[in-house]
Write an enzyme that holds these catalytic residues in place. Structure first.
Site, short mmCIF file in Angstrom:
data_model
loop_
_atom_site.label_atom_id
_atom_site.label_comp_id
_atom_site.label_asym_id
_atom_site.label_seq_id
_atom_site.Cartn_x
_atom_site.Cartn_y
_atom_site.Cartn_z
N PRO A 134 0.83 -1.22 0.00
CA PRO A 134 0.00 0.00 0.00
C PRO A 134 0.86 1.27 0.00
O PRO A 134 0.52 2.24 -0.66
CB PRO A 134 -0.81 -0.14 1.29
CG PRO A 134 -0.92 -1.62 1.51
CD PRO A 134 0.37 -2.19 1.01
N GLU A 372 5.24 -3.39 -13.53
CA GLU A 372 6.70 -3.54 -13.68
C GLU A 372 7.37 -2.19 -13.88
O GLU A 372 8.31 -2.05 -14.66
CB GLU A 372 7.10 -4.46 -14.86
CG GLU A 372 6.25 -5.66 -15.16
CD GLU A 372 6.02 -6.55 -13.96
OE1 GLU A 372 6.51 -6.23 -12.87
OE2 GLU A 372 5.31 -7.55 -14.10
C1 LIG Z 1 -3.11 -5.73 -12.71
C2 LIG Z 1 -1.93 -5.49 -11.80
C3 LIG Z 1 -1.06 -6.52 -11.52
C4 LIG Z 1 0.00 -6.33 -10.63
N1 LIG Z 1 0.79 -7.41 -10.28
C5 LIG Z 1 1.73 -7.23 -9.32
C6 LIG Z 1 2.48 -8.36 -8.84
O1 LIG Z 1 2.28 -9.50 -9.27
N2 LIG Z 1 3.41 -8.14 -7.86
C7 LIG Z 1 3.65 -6.90 -7.36
O2 LIG Z 1 4.51 -6.78 -6.48
N3 LIG Z 1 2.97 -5.80 -7.80
C8 LIG Z 1 2.01 -5.95 -8.75
N4 LIG Z 1 1.29 -4.86 -9.20
C9 LIG Z 1 1.58 -3.55 -8.65
C10 LIG Z 1 2.27 -2.64 -9.66
O3 LIG Z 1 3.59 -3.05 -9.84
C11 LIG Z 1 2.15 -1.21 -9.14
O4 LIG Z 1 0.77 -0.84 -9.26
C12 LIG Z 1 3.03 -0.25 -9.90
O5 LIG Z 1 4.38 -0.49 -9.61
C13 LIG Z 1 2.73 1.21 -9.54
O6 LIG Z 1 2.71 1.39 -8.16
P1 LIG Z 1 1.46 2.11 -7.48
O7 LIG Z 1 0.21 1.47 -7.99
O8 LIG Z 1 1.66 2.09 -6.00
O9 LIG Z 1 1.48 3.58 -8.01
P2 LIG Z 1 2.33 4.81 -7.40
O10 LIG Z 1 3.67 4.37 -6.95
O11 LIG Z 1 1.46 5.52 -6.41
O12 LIG Z 1 2.51 5.71 -8.68
C14 LIG Z 1 1.38 6.38 -9.26
C15 LIG Z 1 1.78 6.99 -10.55
O13 LIG Z 1 2.70 8.02 -10.28
C16 LIG Z 1 3.46 8.25 -11.43
N5 LIG Z 1 4.88 8.31 -11.05
C17 LIG Z 1 5.59 7.42 -10.34
N6 LIG Z 1 6.85 7.82 -10.18
C18 LIG Z 1 6.95 9.02 -10.80
C19 LIG Z 1 8.01 9.94 -11.01
N7 LIG Z 1 9.25 9.70 -10.55
N8 LIG Z 1 7.75 11.08 -11.70
C20 LIG Z 1 6.51 11.31 -12.18
N9 LIG Z 1 5.48 10.47 -12.04
C21 LIG Z 1 5.69 9.33 -11.35
C22 LIG Z 1 3.20 7.11 -12.40
O14 LIG Z 1 2.30 7.55 -13.40
C23 LIG Z 1 2.52 6.10 -11.54
O15 LIG Z 1 1.70 5.25 -12.30
C24 LIG Z 1 0.22 -5.04 -10.08
C25 LIG Z 1 -0.64 -3.99 -10.40
C26 LIG Z 1 -1.71 -4.20 -11.21
C27 LIG Z 1 -2.67 -3.06 -11.50
#
Ligand SMILES: Cc1cc2nc3c(=O)[nH]c(=O)nc-3n(C[C@H](O)[C@H](O)[C@H](O)COP(=O)(O)OP(=O)(O)OC[C@H]3O[C@@H](n4cnc5c(N)ncnc54)[C@H](O)[C@@H]3O)c2cc1C
Length: 407
Positions: A134, A372
């Protein structure tokens, strides 16, 4: 005749080409025709999984000592592309194998590998990769799941989110922070192989999502789960490297899946433009349409070259491989979204219908830009690396040595 350049396949060894042929046959005869049905509900695509395990395609991720064929990434991207062209769930089962099993292959003890890998290879067992939390998605420095060293093992406490196929997994590769270490130090991450049957492991019902049906995601919590020491992957502090290696492979796979879907979308749109008569002529005879298709076609081939370069760099253990993987993933997944948006536009109202494949492709494409590492994360990684490299690179010949006069 294939629409897209096939010389990547021709360049493979004859035995490797046989695998591509197998994936093509499965995609054409079984997976493609059933993809819409597979995607109707967000439950795990068991039939597709069994098919991919039974055919040996899942096994291409595993060493031969454990029943696999340990294919090069150059071959794996071709297999993923073929599957991604028709069905994201099928392609995801193959890329997900890299993500969930690579750390076991790279960091498991011989005893652990013998215990787990043959089952994973044959499809009798499944694993999932649990990194995101989270409070930690793009920024893994926020990882809060703790592994506390107790007795002959670790006590694991924390919550993971969006874990693909957690509900069908027998094993979870969990990346956790060693207890009593300050946050933000990647060196203090540990990778643990955790049985989903251990007391204290709780897996949620599947979380509803936009697309990628057939590969559910769940949240997972660990409530003082006792993990024996023998189930640690790699040494203390190697968790980050093991996760990185799995992610590099999975990123190249994501790029390839996005490209496969883009190839499929372009084929579908071009077919429609060839078949459809509008204003007394074929839609595809209009220059505006041809230019649009030509642009997409060219961009896709350029991106395939980038993904091939990343796979080659990985196979050659080139230090540039992680960067090449970031570039390939960034380019191919952003392009994939664009190709599908334009392809859907080209087929008009049909593209918007559930009964037409591009609606599914459109929903699935978005995830490749987020999972990823989002596109923004990869731009950050590439930009940072560019600035680090330029400081140590040979100065451009048109600039004065050691001088800023020319600016
Ligand atoms: C269908 C699905 C399958 C998944 N499967 C897995 C799994 O098997 N194992 C696992 O561990 N995780 C899994 N995930 C998690 C996934 O890897 C994360 O959702 C992803 O890494 C983004 O993290 P977050 O959702 O917390 O978004 P956040 O970290 O909150 O980021 C939100 C957005 O902020 C923006 N952002 C981020 N960094 C920057 C930056 N430096 N500058 C500007 N903008 C930025 C990007 O647009 C990003 O999408 C899955 C997610 C989904 C939706």
């Amino acid at each position: 005749m294939r629409l897209f350049a096939d010389f990547y396949v021709q360049a493979l060894q004859p035995a490797e080409r046989m695998w591509v042929e197998k994936a093509r046959t499965l995609a054409r005869d079984t997976i493609g025709p059933h993809a819409a049905e597979t995607a109707k509900q967000d439950i795990f695509a068991w039939d597709t999984f069994r098919l991919l395990c039974g055919s040996g395609i899942v096994g291409t991720a595993f060493p031969s000592a454990y029943g696999g064929t340990e294919a090069s990434m150059q071959l794996r991207i071709r297999l993923i592309e073929e599957l991604g062209r028709v069905c994201s769930a099928a392609a995801s089962i193959v890329t997900g194998t890299d993500l969930s099993s690579r750390a076991i292959v790279a960091g498991g003890s011989e005893v652990l590998k013998a215990q787990v890998l043959p089952g994973l290879c044959a499809g009798e067992l499944q694993a999932a990769f649990a990194l995101s939390e989270p409070g930690a998605g793009s920024d893994v420095r926020g990882l809060a799941t703790q592994a506390e060293r107790v007795g002959n093992g670790y006590r694991l406490t924390g919550t993971k989110k969006y874990i693909t196929r957690a509900n069908t997994a027998d094993w979870l590769v969990v990346i956790a922070r060693l207890a009593n270490e300050p946050p933000g130090r990647n060196a203090q991450l540990v990778a643990l192989l955790v049985s989903t049957r251990l007391p204290g492991v709780n897996i949620s019902e599947p979380v509803h999502k936009l697309g990628w049906f057939g590969v559910p995601i769940c949240d997972v919590s660990f409530n003082s789960v006792e993990v024996p020491l023998a189930y640690r992957l790699g040494s203390v502090g190697e968790g980050f490297e093991l996760a990185q290696d799995a992610l590099v492979r999975a990123r190249i796979g994501h790029a390839s899946m996005a490209l496969g879907r883009a190839l499929g979308a372009l084929e579908i749109a071009a077919t429609y433009c060839n078949d459809r008569e509008l204003f007394g002529e074929r839609l595809g005879s209009k220059q505006g349409v041809q230019w649009m298709l030509a642009d997409l076609f060219t961009q896709i081939e350029a991106s395939r070259a980038l993904v091939f370069q990343a796979a080659l760099a990985y196979d050659q253990k080139d230090p540039h491989a992680p960067m090449a993987a970031s570039m390939a993933k960034l380019h191919a997944t952003d392009l994939g979204m664009r190709v599908i948006t334009d392809a859907l536009q080209l087929v008009g109202g049909r593209g918007y219908l559930k009964s037409f494949p591009l609606e599914r492709f459109f929903r699935d494409a978005k995830l490749n830009q987020i999972g990823e590492g989002s596109s923004e994360v990869h731009k950050t990684v590439i930009g940072r690396d560019l600035m680090r490299r330029i400081a140590h690179s040979e100065r451009h010949p048109c600039l004065h040595t050691g001088s800023t006069e020319l600016y």
